[in-house]
Design a protein around this motif. Structure first.
Motif, PDB file in Angstrom:
ATOM      1  N   LEU A 389       0.808  -1.214   0.000  1.00 16.25           N
ATOM      2  CA  LEU A 389       0.000   0.000   0.000  1.00 16.25           C
ATOM      3  C   LEU A 389       0.846   1.272   0.000  1.00 16.25           C
ATOM      4  CD1 LEU A 389      -2.694  -1.071   2.638  1.00 16.25           C
ATOM      5  CD2 LEU A 389      -2.954  -0.998   0.144  1.00 16.25           C
ATOM      6  N   ALA A 390       1.960   1.260   0.727  1.00 12.38           N
ATOM      7  CA  ALA A 390       2.705   2.494   0.978  1.00 12.38           C
ATOM      8  C   ALA A 390       3.822   2.768  -0.011  1.00 12.38           C
ATOM      9  CB  ALA A 390       3.278   2.475   2.399  1.00 12.38           C
ATOM     10  N   VAL A 391       4.508   1.746  -0.494  1.00 16.48           N
ATOM     11  CA  VAL A 391       5.659   1.988  -1.360  1.00 16.48           C
ATOM     12  C   VAL A 391       5.277   2.665  -2.675  1.00 16.48           C
ATOM     13  CG1 VAL A 391       7.500   0.875  -2.686  1.00 16.48           C
ATOM     14  CG2 VAL A 391       7.101   0.207  -0.314  1.00 16.48           C
ATOM     15  N   PRO A 392       4.209   2.225  -3.371  1.00 17.38           N
ATOM     16  CA  PRO A 392       3.867   2.934  -4.614  1.00 17.38           C
ATOM     17  C   PRO A 392       3.560   4.411  -4.409  1.00 17.38           C
ATOM     18  CG  PRO A 392       2.757   0.817  -4.523  1.00 17.38           C
ATOM     19  CD  PRO A 392       3.354   1.044  -3.164  1.00 17.38           C
ATOM     20  N   ALA A 393       3.064   4.756  -3.224  1.00 18.53           N
ATOM     21  CA  ALA A 393       2.712   6.158  -2.957  1.00 18.53           C
ATOM     22  C   ALA A 393       3.878   6.957  -2.396  1.00 18.53           C
ATOM     23  CB  ALA A 393       1.532   6.208  -1.980  1.00 18.53           C
ATOM     24  N   TRP A 394       4.697   6.327  -1.540  1.00 14.35           N
ATOM     25  CA  TRP A 394       5.715   7.078  -0.802  1.00 14.35           C
ATOM     26  C   TRP A 394       7.141   6.637  -1.095  1.00 14.35           C
ATOM     27  CZ3 TRP A 394       2.819   6.242   4.474  1.00 14.35           C
ATOM     28  CH2 TRP A 394       1.641   6.999   4.474  1.00 14.35           C
ATOM     29  N   ASP A 395       7.329   5.674  -1.970  1.00 11.09           N
ATOM     30  CA  ASP A 395       8.667   5.191  -2.338  1.00 11.09           C
ATOM     31  C   ASP A 395       9.483   4.765  -1.106  1.00 11.09           C
ATOM     32  OD1 ASP A 395       8.574   5.317  -5.182  1.00 11.09           O
ATOM     33  OD2 ASP A 395       8.666   7.498  -5.060  1.00 11.09           O
ATOM     34  N   ALA A 396      10.668   5.373  -0.915  1.00  9.80           N
ATOM     35  CA  ALA A 396      11.563   4.940   0.162  1.00  9.80           C
ATOM     36  C   ALA A 396      10.923   5.084   1.534  1.00  9.80           C
ATOM     37  CB  ALA A 396      12.864   5.738   0.106  1.00  9.80           C
ATOM     38  N   VAL A 397      10.173   6.152   1.739  1.00 11.18           N
ATOM     39  CA  VAL A 397       9.485   6.332   3.030  1.00 11.18           C
ATOM     40  C   VAL A 397       8.499   5.196   3.262  1.00 11.18           C
ATOM     41  CG1 VAL A 397       7.981   7.842   4.370  1.00 11.18           C
ATOM     42  CG2 VAL A 397       9.762   8.822   2.931  1.00 11.18           C
ATOM     43  N   GLY A 398       7.786   4.794   2.214  1.00  9.05           N
ATOM     44  CA  GLY A 398       6.852   3.681   2.349  1.00  9.05           C
ATOM     45  C   GLY A 398       7.552   2.403   2.747  1.00  9.05           C
ATOM     46  N   GLY A 399       8.764   2.179   2.228  1.00 14.05           N
ATOM     47  CA  GLY A 399       9.505   0.982   2.596  1.00 14.05           C
ATOM     48  C   GLY A 399       9.886   0.956   4.061  1.00 14.05           C
ATOM     49  N   THR A 400      10.362   2.079   4.602  1.00 16.03           N
ATOM     50  CA  THR A 400      10.742   2.098   6.013  1.00 16.03           C
ATOM     51  C   THR A 400       9.520   2.108   6.935  1.00 16.03           C
ATOM     52  OG1 THR A 400      11.020   4.514   5.921  1.00 16.03           O
ATOM     53  CG2 THR A 400      12.978   3.155   5.581  1.00 16.03           C
ATOM     54  N   VAL A 401       8.419   2.728   6.496  1.00 17.88           N
ATOM     55  CA  VAL A 401       7.183   2.667   7.277  1.00 17.88           C
ATOM     56  C   VAL A 401       6.690   1.221   7.379  1.00 17.88           C
ATOM     57  CG1 VAL A 401       4.718   3.249   7.238  1.00 17.88           C
ATOM     58  CG2 VAL A 401       6.423   5.035   6.864  1.00 17.88           C
ATOM     59  N   ALA A 402       6.786   0.482   6.273  1.00 18.58           N
ATOM     60  CA  ALA A 402       6.374  -0.921   6.286  1.00 18.58           C
ATOM     61  C   ALA A 402       7.231  -1.733   7.245  1.00 18.58           C
ATOM     62  CB  ALA A 402       6.457  -1.497   4.869  1.00 18.58           C
ATOM     63  N   THR A 403       8.535  -1.480   7.243  1.00 19.26           N
ATOM     64  CA  THR A 403       9.424  -2.198   8.156  1.00 19.26           C
ATOM     65  C   THR A 403       9.083  -1.900   9.610  1.00 19.26           C
ATOM     66  OG1 THR A 403      11.234  -2.272   6.567  1.00 19.26           O
ATOM     67  CG2 THR A 403      11.823  -2.441   8.886  1.00 19.26           C
ATOM     68  N   LEU A 404       8.889  -0.629   9.933  1.00 13.90           N
ATOM     69  CA  LEU A 404       8.543  -0.261  11.304  1.00 13.90           C
ATOM     70  C   LEU A 404       7.218  -0.889  11.723  1.00 13.90           C
ATOM     71  CD1 LEU A 404       8.972   1.313  13.910  1.00 13.90           C
ATOM     72  CD2 LEU A 404       7.934   3.309  12.802  1.00 13.90           C
ATOM     73  N   THR A 405       6.225  -0.892  10.848  1.00 14.47           N
ATOM     74  CA  THR A 405       4.936  -1.484  11.176  1.00 14.47           C
ATOM     75  C   THR A 405       5.087  -2.967  11.493  1.00 14.47           C
ATOM     76  OG1 THR A 405       3.833   0.087   9.697  1.00 14.47           O
ATOM     77  CG2 THR A 405       2.580  -1.864  10.357  1.00 14.47           C
ATOM     78  N   GLY A 406       5.879  -3.665  10.683  1.00  9.16           N
ATOM     79  CA  GLY A 406       6.094  -5.078  10.930  1.00  9.16           C
ATOM     80  C   GLY A 406       6.781  -5.338  12.261  1.00  9.16           C
ATOM     81  N   VAL A 407       7.793  -4.539  12.585  1.00  7.57           N
ATOM     82  CA  VAL A 407       8.506  -4.708  13.853  1.00  7.57           C
ATOM     83  C   VAL A 407       7.582  -4.444  15.042  1.00  7.57           C
ATOM     84  CG1 VAL A 407      10.361  -3.790  15.298  1.00  7.57           C
ATOM     85  CG2 VAL A 407      10.763  -4.223  12.864  1.00  7.57           C
ATOM     86  N   VAL A 408       6.749  -3.408  14.944  1.00  7.27           N
ATOM     87  CA  VAL A 408       5.794  -3.113  16.016  1.00  7.27           C
ATOM     88  C   VAL A 408       4.856  -4.296  16.229  1.00  7.27           C
ATOM     89  CG1 VAL A 408       3.816  -1.684  16.652  1.00  7.27           C
ATOM     90  CG2 VAL A 408       5.897  -0.607  15.779  1.00  7.27           C
ATOM     91  N   GLY A 409       4.310  -4.836  15.134  1.00  5.46           N
ATOM     92  CA  GLY A 409       3.383  -5.949  15.259  1.00  5.46           C
ATOM     93  C   GLY A 409       4.028  -7.186  15.855  1.00  5.46           C
ATOM     94  N   GLY A 410       5.221  -7.537  15.368  1.00 11.65           N
ATOM     95  CA  GLY A 410       5.890  -8.723  15.884  1.00 11.65           C
ATOM     96  C   GLY A 410       6.286  -8.585  17.347  1.00 11.65           C
ATOM     97  N   THR A 411       6.761  -7.407  17.734  1.00 16.17           N
ATOM     98  CA  THR A 411       7.161  -7.177  19.122  1.00 16.17           C
ATOM     99  C   THR A 411       5.953  -7.252  20.051  1.00 16.17           C
ATOM    100  OG1 THR A 411       8.968  -5.757  18.381  1.00 16.17           O
ATOM    101  CG2 THR A 411       8.291  -5.554  20.683  1.00 16.17           C
ATOM    102  N   ALA A 412       4.841  -6.674  19.637  1.00 14.52           N
ATOM    103  CA  ALA A 412       3.635  -6.696  20.467  1.00 14.52           C
ATOM    104  C   ALA A 412       3.129  -8.114  20.672  1.00 14.52           C
ATOM    105  CB  ALA A 412       2.546  -5.830  19.819  1.00 14.52           C
TER     106      ALA A 412
END
Length: 444
Positions: A389-412
């Motif tokens: 969802l995020a990379v096509p719209a935000w490019d590099a920012v979308g990639g790092t947002v996706a990584t952070l979201t995944g880490v938050v979910g896994g840690t929780a």
């Protein structure tokens, strides 16, 4: 073969001399590695430029992610099970576990090499055959090296484990700087093969003599070790996809190789710090297993280590996030000024590293590898959904947002499935600080 039943100790004696030495050695190793990572993150992008650096970063990511995915779980299994058996049996157990790891990973390595070959044959304009061949060779060399070092880690060679990436990164930077001016991108990717070969030679010379020692007991595999290793490997591979997949996501879904280079820079810097933190927890595990600490004492030590690291990480990441728009072009060059916006979410991953590392090692201490596996599934699923969802719209920012979201979910998920492993205060502060760092980075 059963693991020994831990006996209770006074928590004040939980940190033995060997443990303190290993953690200190890990910190020194990571400090040296940080220097090589700075060179890798500063010198190499300046030499290659954004476009070629983006292509080089894809090759580096494939080798790193591929080799880690094919070997992850092994170091935790070795560090948890080998030191926990009687000392005369350790060489035999380490040798047998190493043999089983190598046997189980061999078909996967072959499949990875075939996949790279098929990609080069099917799309030679996109995946150039010479580059694909070098990536495949580097991947195989890295897998063999990691398997050897995992055996060494189980036998207490924590210093060797800590020194691997400082040495490999240093050789890689030297090779890229030396070869790129005359050979271009081919020379830069050849540096991956040179660094991987040099590291394998050092690892083999250090570990092989240990395995030649005549074992003092039968090569029996401890009960549950193989299941433990399988689940840990699955969870760790999915976590690696979350950590490193942002670069590949931008390469596949983003707008340009320049954006891929921006994502690679932000992810590379963030993961350098993240794995420096994880390393300190990794080298602690063999001693916590060997010295028979009770679970409560071991987890208390891990929580204390996480709290100390968090207190150091939060101010540093806030400072970097607040100054990223000025610091990034000053350090990496004006061509990388567009990468500054991708740093906020990437730095959020660094903030979560202490508590995430704590939970990884707690799952090993408790012999609950399913927690790591489920956490990895959630992390990877969240990453993939957000990346699409995020990379096509935000490019590099979308990639790092996706990584952070995944880490938050896994840690929780890991925190919920292991109540008490991380204190409520540590979790709240970690998540709040990650959000604050991300917000500061966005506003900078």
């Amino acid at each position: 073969m059963q693991l020994r039943v831990p006996r209770r100790r006074d928590p004040s004696t939980a940190i033995g001399g060997a443990l303190r030495t290993s953690v200190t050695g890990g910190a020194v190793g990571k400090a040296i590695e940080l220097v090589t990572l700075v060179a890798l993150a500063v010198v190499v992008p300046r030499v290659l430029g954004p476009s070629d650096y983006g292509r080089f970063a894809v090759a580096l990511t494939v080798v790193t992610l591929g080799s880690l995915a094919l070997t992850l779980g092994g170091h935790t299994m070795m560090a948890r099970y080998v030191p926990a058996v009687p000392e005369p049996d350790r060489v035999a157990v380490a040798r047998e576990l190493g043999r089983r790891l190598a046997r189980s990973r061999s078909p996967l390595v072959l499949a990875a090499v075939l996949a790279v070959s098929v990609a080069a044959i099917a799309a030679p304009d996109t995946v150039e055959p010479p580059l694909a061949a070098m990536v495949a060779v580097a991947l195989v060399l890295n897998v063999v090296t990691t398997l050897l070092l995992q055996v060494g880690l189980g036998l207490g060679r924590t210093g060797l484990w800590s020194a691997r990436f400082p040495f490999q990164n240093a050789v890689l930077v030297i090779a890229v700087v030396a070869l790129y001016p005359s050979l271009g991108l081919d020379g830069a990717v050849a540096g991956l093969v040179i660094a991987s070969t040099a590291t394998l030679v050092v690892a083999a010379q250090a570990v092989w003599p240990m395995l030649s020692i005549r074992p003092g007991g039968p090569a029996a595999v401890p009960d549950g070790a193989l299941r433990f290793g399988t689940l840990q490997a699955g969870g760790a591979a999915l976590t690696q996809l979350t950590h490193r997949g942002g670069v590949l996501a931008v390469a596949l879904l983003g707008g340009s190789t320049v954006e891929t280079g921006h994502a690679a820079l932000a992810v590379g810097v963030a993961l350098g710090a993240t794995y420096a933190i994880l390393q300190l927890f990794t080298v602690a595990l063999p001693h916590l297993s060997e010295e028979d600490h009770g679970r409560d004492d071991a987890e208390a030590l891990l929580r204390r280590l996480a709290s100390v690291l968090l207190a150091v990480v939060v101010p540093g990441t806030l400072l970097v996030a607040a100054t990223s728009s000025t610091v990034i072009p000053a350090v990496f060059g004006d061509d990388f000024s567009g990468a500054a916006s991708a740093f906020g979410p990437a730095l959020g991953v660094v903030v979560l590293a202490p508590v995430s590392s704590l939970l990884v090692q707690a799952s090993a201490i408790r012999l609950q590898p399913a927690v790591a596996f489920v956490s990895g599934i959630v992390s990877a699923a969240a990453f993939l959904i957000v990346a699409v969802l995020a990379v096509p719209a935000w490019d590099a920012v979308g990639g790092t947002v996706a990584t952070l979201t995944g880490v938050v979910g896994g840690t929780a998920v890991a925190a919920v499935r292991m109540p008490g492993a991380a204190s409520g205060r540590l979790l709240v502060v970690s998540f709040a600080a990650a959000a604050a760092v991300t917000a500061v980075g966005a506003a900078a």
